[in-house]
Design a protein around this motif. Structure first.
Motif, mmCIF file in Angstrom:
data_model
loop_
_atom_site.group_PDB
_atom_site.id
_atom_site.type_symbol
_atom_site.label_atom_id
_atom_site.label_comp_id
_atom_site.label_asym_id
_atom_site.label_seq_id
_atom_site.Cartn_x
_atom_site.Cartn_y
_atom_site.Cartn_z
ATOM 1 N N THR A 181 0.851 -1.186 0.000
ATOM 2 C CA THR A 181 0.000 0.000 0.000
ATOM 3 C C THR A 181 0.886 1.235 0.000
ATOM 4 O O THR A 181 1.986 1.229 0.554
ATOM 5 C CB THR A 181 -0.916 0.053 1.246
ATOM 6 O OG1 THR A 181 -0.113 0.007 2.412
ATOM 7 C CG2 THR A 181 -1.905 -1.095 1.266
ATOM 8 N N SER A 182 0.371 2.261 -0.655
ATOM 9 C CA SER A 182 1.053 3.543 -0.646
ATOM 10 C C SER A 182 0.325 4.465 0.314
ATOM 11 O O SER A 182 -0.898 4.395 0.457
ATOM 12 C CB SER A 182 1.022 4.185 -2.037
ATOM 13 O OG SER A 182 1.836 3.471 -2.927
ATOM 14 N N PHE A 227 4.320 0.627 1.977
ATOM 15 C CA PHE A 227 4.294 -0.387 3.026
ATOM 16 C C PHE A 227 4.064 -1.752 2.386
ATOM 17 O O PHE A 227 3.118 -1.927 1.603
ATOM 18 C CB PHE A 227 3.175 -0.073 4.026
ATOM 19 C CG PHE A 227 2.962 -1.160 5.035
ATOM 20 C CD1 PHE A 227 4.006 -1.620 5.818
ATOM 21 C CD2 PHE A 227 1.705 -1.728 5.213
ATOM 22 C CE1 PHE A 227 3.808 -2.637 6.751
ATOM 23 C CE2 PHE A 227 1.498 -2.735 6.142
ATOM 24 C CZ PHE A 227 2.559 -3.189 6.911
ATOM 25 N N PRO A 229 3.182 -5.375 3.425
ATOM 26 C CA PRO A 229 2.738 -6.161 4.587
ATOM 27 C C PRO A 229 3.456 -7.492 4.730
ATOM 28 O O PRO A 229 3.743 -7.916 5.855
ATOM 29 C CB PRO A 229 1.241 -6.383 4.313
ATOM 30 C CG PRO A 229 0.865 -5.387 3.286
ATOM 31 C CD PRO A 229 2.088 -5.086 2.496
ATOM 32 N N ASP A 234 8.328 -0.732 5.888
ATOM 33 C CA ASP A 234 7.832 0.609 5.576
ATOM 34 C C ASP A 234 8.998 1.444 5.081
ATOM 35 O O ASP A 234 10.048 1.464 5.726
ATOM 36 C CB ASP A 234 7.361 1.290 6.874
ATOM 37 C CG ASP A 234 5.870 1.337 7.013
ATOM 38 O OD1 ASP A 234 5.223 1.825 6.087
ATOM 39 O OD2 ASP A 234 5.376 0.908 8.074
ATOM 40 N N LYS B 46 -6.741 -8.925 9.234
ATOM 41 C CA LYS B 46 -5.423 -8.885 8.580
ATOM 42 C C LYS B 46 -4.869 -7.454 8.566
ATOM 43 O O LYS B 46 -3.697 -7.224 8.882
ATOM 44 C CB LYS B 46 -5.526 -9.430 7.157
ATOM 45 C CG LYS B 46 -4.175 -9.546 6.474
ATOM 46 C CD LYS B 46 -4.263 -10.265 5.157
ATOM 47 C CE LYS B 46 -2.892 -10.487 4.524
ATOM 48 N NZ LYS B 46 -1.942 -9.423 4.701
ATOM 49 N N ASP B 50 -1.489 -6.170 10.255
ATOM 50 C CA ASP B 50 -0.464 -5.568 9.383
ATOM 51 C C ASP B 50 -0.123 -4.143 9.789
ATOM 52 O O ASP B 50 1.047 -3.752 9.775
ATOM 53 C CB ASP B 50 -0.955 -5.555 7.927
ATOM 54 C CG ASP B 50 -0.903 -6.931 7.305
ATOM 55 O OD1 ASP B 50 -0.235 -7.809 7.874
ATOM 56 O OD2 ASP B 50 -1.539 -7.136 6.252
ATOM 57 N N ARG B 54 2.890 -1.246 12.934
ATOM 58 C CA ARG B 54 3.870 -0.444 12.196
ATOM 59 C C ARG B 54 4.480 0.609 13.120
ATOM 60 O O ARG B 54 5.623 1.030 12.926
ATOM 61 C CB ARG B 54 3.205 0.245 11.003
ATOM 62 C CG ARG B 54 2.871 -0.707 9.875
ATOM 63 C CD ARG B 54 1.898 -0.113 8.887
ATOM 64 N NE ARG B 54 2.416 1.064 8.218
ATOM 65 C CZ ARG B 54 1.693 1.843 7.423
ATOM 66 N NH1 ARG B 54 0.421 1.549 7.205
ATOM 67 N NH2 ARG B 54 2.227 2.896 6.852
#
Lengths: 380, 98
Positions: A181-182, A227, A229, A234, B46, B50, B54
């Motif tokens: 993902t951005s 990112f 997963p 990141d 999920k 995920d 972070r």
């Protein structure tokens, strides 16, 4: 015989009477249960109203013992965050920063205050004072219950190399890109100001989120992050460009010089691998020369850190190590630091930290500034 | 040298703006109205795993009430750059697990 008949009649009468009373009681109970059910349904309205109000935030307290100084108990900050949300359309967010100075006097600041309009699934329009989106530490990692260490890396504190906040308008969001993902943030803001160190040097770049653009030239900037997963990786690239100027005088009667160039450039990463949480960040702010200024020479304020944390399996104990460095045009402000920490994670949002910092200044021969810090941090 | 550096940063900022604007036009504003599809708890589980870690320790779904998870997750949508769908999925998961 007559007596028996009378007794039987009495018993029958009593039975009928008792049955009627029981039916009446049952009906009464049914009515009460129905009324309670109606009330209960009314009470459930809080679960899904269109307007939601929520108080979050964090606070920390602790003890700091600096070499060559006496150790002191201290209150870090109390930072309540207010959320007011209407449907999935708009949210007002405000974080205060409340602290106590050395003399015991209370101080209050507005860390950020924005109105966020969720335009669609991929973009939110954010207007007001927001945390600088350049890099990760200032915008996402500085809350004490999130930060693995009891202090910020050198250069990532207030008015150091990493920009703190901005007043302006920002578009922020995310979208899917292949297996990852951005996420992005783009902003236009009033930009920073420069503090003069008499007679002719720039002391620092101030980025508290100014409510006035003194020289009238906006700063444009943003961050683009990716990112992944699967890899739990990141990475982000940040940049900003515009103009800034030296501000003199006191609040209410500030004067500003004409604009001079201002740039910022940053890179950050975070990687969670084999139980380690590894992250790092580089940021540079640069001010150009201006021969017409009282402080004609510009300069660079540069900082970086690398941090690794490891939470032991089936245990509440966590170890952390951080290296950081801060370089400025003034040798006396430069720092490099090695910080070692042991944390006890009471719960996901309540953490006790014991840190030891080795602080050095290779350019000014700084000595006796190593610190031991104990901190309790709670996020709510 | 500083002038050249200033121009380099300006070029990077312009490129990022161009990329983001293109993305918005292609994905966001091109949609006639916001995606109103409900959240999916399985996908949300999920996304929760995920994304939350972070930056910080994952919070237990039972730490907050259902309504509090809505504002908290929208707050995190801004912080982490989540999409609207990821936000709804995570809310569905947290509320289901609560």
């Amino acid at each position: 015989m007559k007596i028996k008949l009378i007794t039987l009649a009495c018993m029958l009468g009593l039975a009928v009477s008792t049955s009627a009373t029981a039916a009446s009681e049952l009906e009464k109970l049914r009515s009460e249960v129905d009324a309670l059910n109606t009330k209960a349904k009314e009470w459930e309205e809080w679960k899904a109203p269109k307007t939601l109000v929520h108080l979050a935030g964090y606070a920390d307290v602790g003890y700091v013992d600096t070499e060559a100084e006496s150790g002191s108990f201290n209150v870090g900050t109390f930072s309540p965050i207010f959320h007011y949300q209407f449907s999935d359309m708009v949210m007002l967010e405000a974080e205060l920063e409340i602290g106590i100075d050395e003399g015991g006097k209370s101080e209050v600041g507005v860390d950020y205050l924005t109105i966020d309009y969720f335009m669609n699934d991929y973009a939110a329009l954010i207007v007001g004072k927001f945390l600088s989106p350049l890099g990760q530490f200032r915008q996402n990692l500085h809350p004490s219950w999130i930060n693995k260490m009891a202090s910020a890396p050198v250069g990532f504190g207030h008015d150091q190399a990493a920009p703190n906040a901005e007043v302006g308008i920002m578009v922020k969001g995310g979208f899917k890109t292949g297996n990852g993902t951005s996420n992005y943030a783009l902003y236009v803001g009033n930009g920073p100001t420069l503090e003069l160190e008499a007679p002719d040097e720039i002391e620092m770049i101030e980025t508290p989120g100014l409510n006035k653009d003194g020289e009238g030239k906006k700063v444009v900037g943003g961050r683009y992050g990716l990112f992944f997963p699967e890899q739990q990786l990141d990475i982000g690239l940040s940049a900003a460009s515009g103009e800034t100027s030296i501000r003199q005088g006191s609040s209410g009667s500030y004067t500003y010089e004409p604009g001079r160039s201002y740039d910022a450039l940053g890179f950050d990463f975070a990687w969670r691998v084999v139980g380690f949480d590894i992250r790092g960040e580089y940021i540079k702010q640069e001010v150009g020369d201006d021969v017409t200024s009282v402080a004609p020479t510009g300069g660079e304020w540069v900082a970086w850190y690398v941090q690794a944390a490891y939470k032991f399996n089936n245990s509440n104990w966590e170890a952390a190590l951080r290296l950081s460095d801060y370089d400025t045009p003034h040798a006396s402000q430069d720092r490099n630091q090695t910080a070692i920490g042991v944390n006890y994670v009471f719960s996901s949002n309540f953490i006790g930290k014991l840190n030891f910092e080795i602080n050095e200044n290779p350019n000014a021969g700084l000595t006796a500034s190593d610190r031991t810090l104990v901190q309790l941090a709670y996020g709510f | 040298m500083k002038k050249q550096s200033h121009n380099t940063v300006k070029s990077i900022v312009a490129a990022v703006f161009l990329l983001a604007t293109t993305t918005l036009l292609n994905t966001g504003f091109a949609a006639e109205k916001p995606n109103t599809e409900g959240g999916d708890a399985a996908r949300g589980a999920k996304s929760w795993v995920d994304n939350c870690m972070r930056c910080h320790n994952a919070r237990d779904p039972k730490e907050l009430r259902d309504d509090q998870w809505i504002t908290t997750t929208y707050h995190m949508r801004i912080r982490a750059g989540l999409t609207g769908q990821e936000t709804r999925d995570i809310i569905a998961f947290l509320q289901m697990s609560n």
